[in-house]
Design an enzyme around this catalytic site. Structure first.
Site, mmCIF file in Angstrom:
data_model
loop_
_atom_site.group_PDB
_atom_site.id
_atom_site.type_symbol
_atom_site.label_atom_id
_atom_site.label_comp_id
_atom_site.label_asym_id
_atom_site.label_seq_id
_atom_site.Cartn_x
_atom_site.Cartn_y
_atom_site.Cartn_z
ATOM 1 N N LYS A 1 0.838 -1.220 0.000
ATOM 2 C CA LYS A 1 0.000 0.000 0.000
ATOM 3 C C LYS A 1 0.863 1.256 0.000
ATOM 4 O O LYS A 1 0.516 2.253 -0.620
ATOM 5 C CB LYS A 1 -0.916 0.020 1.240
ATOM 6 C CG LYS A 1 -1.908 -1.111 1.281
ATOM 7 C CD LYS A 1 -2.704 -1.094 2.560
ATOM 8 C CE LYS A 1 -1.888 -1.416 3.796
ATOM 9 N NZ LYS A 1 -1.329 -2.769 3.849
ATOM 10 N N GLY B 1 4.032 -0.809 8.575
ATOM 11 C CA GLY B 1 5.387 -0.597 8.081
ATOM 12 C C GLY B 1 5.279 -0.404 6.593
ATOM 13 O O GLY B 1 5.282 -1.363 5.846
ATOM 14 N N HIS B 2 5.095 0.838 6.174
ATOM 15 C CA HIS B 2 4.892 1.115 4.758
ATOM 16 C C HIS B 2 6.229 1.481 4.106
ATOM 17 O O HIS B 2 6.818 2.495 4.448
ATOM 18 C CB HIS B 2 3.846 2.225 4.590
ATOM 19 C CG HIS B 2 2.476 1.789 5.031
ATOM 20 N ND1 HIS B 2 1.455 2.644 5.316
ATOM 21 C CD2 HIS B 2 1.975 0.553 5.229
ATOM 22 C CE1 HIS B 2 0.375 1.942 5.674
ATOM 23 N NE2 HIS B 2 0.684 0.681 5.627
HETATM 24 P P1 IMP Z 1 -1.162 -5.811 16.339
HETATM 25 O O1 IMP Z 1 -1.730 -4.950 15.261
HETATM 26 O O2 IMP Z 1 0.245 -5.417 16.722
HETATM 27 O O3 IMP Z 1 -2.081 -5.939 17.518
HETATM 28 O O4 IMP Z 1 -1.011 -7.300 15.742
HETATM 29 C C1 IMP Z 1 -2.146 -8.107 15.439
HETATM 30 C C2 IMP Z 1 -1.924 -8.918 14.175
HETATM 31 O O5 IMP Z 1 -1.865 -8.051 13.044
HETATM 32 C C3 IMP Z 1 -0.596 -9.700 14.152
HETATM 33 O O6 IMP Z 1 -0.805 -10.909 13.449
HETATM 34 C C4 IMP Z 1 0.323 -8.806 13.366
HETATM 35 O O7 IMP Z 1 1.384 -9.531 12.753
HETATM 36 C C5 IMP Z 1 -0.637 -8.247 12.332
HETATM 37 N N1 IMP Z 1 -0.218 -6.942 11.822
HETATM 38 C C6 IMP Z 1 -0.290 -5.753 12.453
HETATM 39 N N2 IMP Z 1 0.172 -4.769 11.671
HETATM 40 C C7 IMP Z 1 0.525 -5.345 10.507
HETATM 41 C C8 IMP Z 1 1.039 -4.836 9.281
HETATM 42 O O8 IMP Z 1 1.235 -3.633 9.085
HETATM 43 N N3 IMP Z 1 1.254 -5.742 8.301
HETATM 44 C C9 IMP Z 1 0.981 -7.071 8.453
HETATM 45 N N4 IMP Z 1 0.500 -7.590 9.577
HETATM 46 C C10 IMP Z 1 0.268 -6.733 10.604
#
Ligand code: IMP
Length: 426
Positions: free
Chosen positions: A21, A45-46
């Site tokens: 994105k 992490g864009h």
């Molecule tokens: P949280 O957003 O840190 O609470 O993580 C919850 C879930 O979303 C986990 O499986 C993370 O690896 C996933 N996740 C959160 N942010 C991203 C992202 O930017 N890209 C891919 N997976 C994400």
């Protein structure tokens, strides 16, 4: 994408995040007056490559690399002030001017150090595989009506009183998990006293700013983070993030009405990846998974974790098309498939011997579905230098045609590399 009838566009991930994105937003930001993040926080992490420089933006909209676009962190974002200022300083050190180009909503909730402790405490019990950035606990506090908002910094005396309550409450919850570490009130007060003078000048009712811009005919890009299958309502619950990543969240999280949104661009990889725990039905067999990971550089841009890799899953993208109301697709990383002899595409699922046409609500069921694969011919030729659809190898065009047909959404962009110019517009 933007045009006379399209001035407010949402960009969402239509898989499990990491679809690319950031690059699409960077490309579209050139045509945008405002770029707005509406949910999530520094868990994103864009990655954006400009010339030979690579930037990884966690919190600040990817549009910041495209002056003169103004960037906004909307009310739906959970804002970690430490991460924000680290990111602003890092951009300044690399010559990107953000002066006067970043606004934050005074309604956004702050991610504080105790939220990160709570995130670690939660992982001891649930093992979701979160990014550890305190995202879930901050949203829990928001909906539990015990959050701490940017606007609370306007009265530091009252903020200190609120913090005492919040830190004590958090420590009780941390203790219940068996963790021995505790949040320090003094540390929190000092942190906020230090951050407030820098954060408050950026803070305003950003919903009003976006509304005014749209009324004046300006172009607004609403930048989603994570992916549709990580949406707290529509994703593979409980292996999800804690916000509405889908297009509906864009209106709520930016403070404008849904009638102001004109289009929704869904970004998908030409294959599928997932980081963190939870089902991934089209996971590739080990040697091919390894190949996808290595060629695609599939390691988390924030956490460095290896991503699980698999084939394009049309069931996922059709579902994302429905829950987002996708009006167009951008297919990224087509070039990663350049070396494969043949490429499986998941066209649907079977479950217990029958077909499974809807996305199951339970992860236990999704873990049991079997993808139905169709194998498409590879093109075995580099695509990174291609800039027009007609110059793509025939098999690559056939691959894209099939994805579009299966998804039921027209493809508008194809990305064939990390650089800004490595894009085909249809
Ligand atoms: P949280 O957003 O840190 O609470 O993580 C919850 C879930 O979303 C986990 O499986 C993370 O690896 C996933 N996740 C959160 N942010 C991203 C992202 O930017 N890209 C891919 N997976 C994400």
């Amino acid at each position: 994408m933007f045009g006379r009838d399209l001035s407010c566009l949402v960009v969402v991930g239509a898989q499990w995040g990491d679809e690319g994105k950031g690059k699409l937003v960077d490309v579209l930001a050139e045509q945008s007056d405002l770029v707005v993040r509406y949910q999530g926080g520094a868990n994103a992490g864009h990655t954006v490559v400009v010339g030979s420089a690579q930037f990884v933006l966690r919190l600040i909209p990817s549009g910041i690399l495209n002056p003169p676009a103004i960037c906004i962190l909307g009310n739906g974002v959970v804002l970690d002030p430490v991460a924000l200022f680290e990111e602003l300083d890092a951009l300044a050190a690399r010559g990107v001017s953000t002066e006067g180009r970043l606004l934050v909503s005074d309604r956004a909730h702050l991610v504080l150090p105790y939220h990160k402790l709570l995130d670690a405490a939660g992982e001891r019990q649930q093992n979701i595989g979160t990014t550890g950035r305190g995202i879930g606990p901050t949203y829990e506090d928001k909906y539990g009506r015990r959050g701490f908002r940017v606007a609370d910094l306007r009265d530091l005396g009252e903020a200190a009183r609120l913090l005492a309550e919040r830190v004590a409450g958090a420590n009780e919850r941390i203790a219940l998990s068996g963790m021995t570490e505790r949040a320090s009130l003094d540390e929190h007060v000092t942190l906020l006293e230090r951050m407030a003078p820098r954060l408050l000048p950026l803070a305003s009712d950003t919903g009003a700013v976006i509304h005014r811009a749209l009324k004046e005919g300006r172009r607004v890009l609403l930048e989603g983070a994570q992916g549709s299958l990580l949406d707290v309502d529509h994703g593979t619950y409980p292996y999800v993030t804690s916000s509405n990543t889908t297009a509906g969240g864009a209106a709520v999280g930016s403070g404008i009405g849904p009638t102001m949104i004109d289009g929704v661009l869904g970004v998908v990889k030409a294959y599928t990846t997932r980081v963190g725990n939870g089902p991934l039905p089209t996971l590739a067999d080990p040697p091919l998974e390894e190949e996808l990971r290595n060629v695609g550089g599939e390691f988390g841009s924030v956490t460095g974790r290896p991503r699980r890799c698999g084939w394009f899953d049309a069931s996922v993208v059709r579902y994302a098309a429905r829950v987002n109301g996708l009006t167009a697709l951008a297919v990224t990383k087509l070039d990663v498939l350049d070396g494969f002899d043949s490429i499986p595409v998941g066209t649907g699922y079977t479950l217990d011997g029958g077909t499974c046409t809807e996305m199951p609500a339970e992860v236990k069921v999704l873990e049991r579905v079997r993808p139905v694969y169709e194998t498409l011919r590879g093109w075995k030729a580099p695509t990174g230098g291609v800039r027009a659809l007609s110059d793509l190898p025939g098999a690559a065009r056939a691959y894209l045609d099939r994805l579009q047909e299966l998804a039921g959404v027209p493809i508008r962009y194809v990305s064939v590399g990390t650089r800004r110019d490595q894009i085909i517009s249809l």
